[in-house]
Design an enzyme around this catalytic site. Structure first.
Site, PDB file in Angstrom:
ATOM      1  N   CYS A   1      47.648  85.373 -57.309  1.00  0.00           N
ATOM      2  CA  CYS A   1      47.967  84.095 -57.952  1.00  0.00           C
ATOM      3  C   CYS A   1      49.208  84.208 -58.837  1.00  0.00           C
ATOM      4  O   CYS A   1      49.194  84.922 -59.838  1.00  0.00           O
ATOM      5  CB  CYS A   1      46.745  83.663 -58.765  1.00  0.00           C
ATOM      6  SG  CYS A   1      47.026  82.341 -59.934  1.00  0.00           S
TER       7      CYS A   1
ATOM      8  N   CYS B   1      48.745  83.106 -62.479  1.00  0.00           N
ATOM      9  CA  CYS B   1      47.913  84.102 -63.172  1.00  0.00           C
ATOM     10  C   CYS B   1      48.786  85.254 -63.669  1.00  0.00           C
ATOM     11  O   CYS B   1      48.607  85.747 -64.788  1.00  0.00           O
ATOM     12  CB  CYS B   1      46.822  84.649 -62.246  1.00  0.00           C
ATOM     13  SG  CYS B   1      45.689  83.400 -61.611  1.00  0.00           S
TER      14      CYS B   1
END
Length: 104
Positions: free
Chosen positions: A29, A32
């Site tokens: 991600c 993230c």
């Protein structure tokens, strides 16, 4: 101190005391990865008033499902084991910190 990795099995015990930010995300991600340095700084700079844990939703789907996580990163803010606030998506450090500091 570095961010603790948690699993479905250890999530509740590691979010049960004090002010805890739980980041639910995944290794692949992008947002993230962008939020990680801010969380590291919060974890290190808060004099143990705020701790940060990370949960990989791909490896630990039960916790993500329990909290209705549909998008990552999702930040769950806990005070003594009680969920207080949830945010979704990238947030700057200042915004994350202002939410967490209200719970200290």
């Amino acid at each position: 101190m570095s961010i603790k990795e948690v699993t479905d099995a250890t999530f509740n015990e590691l979010t049960g005391e004090g002010t805890v930010i739980a980041e639910l995300g995944a290794a692949w991600c992008g947002p993230c990865k962008m939020i990680a340095p801010a969380l590291e700084e919060i974890d290190q700079d808060s004099d143990n008033k705020i701790s940060v844990v990370q949960l990989d939703v791909d490896e630990n789907p039960k916790t993500a499902q329990h909290y209705g996580v549909m998008s990552i990163p999702t930040l769950l803010f806990f005070k003594d084991g009680e969920l207080q606030e949830t945010t979704v998506g990238f947030k700057p450090k200042e915004e994350i910190l202002s939410i967490a500091e209200k719970l200290v």
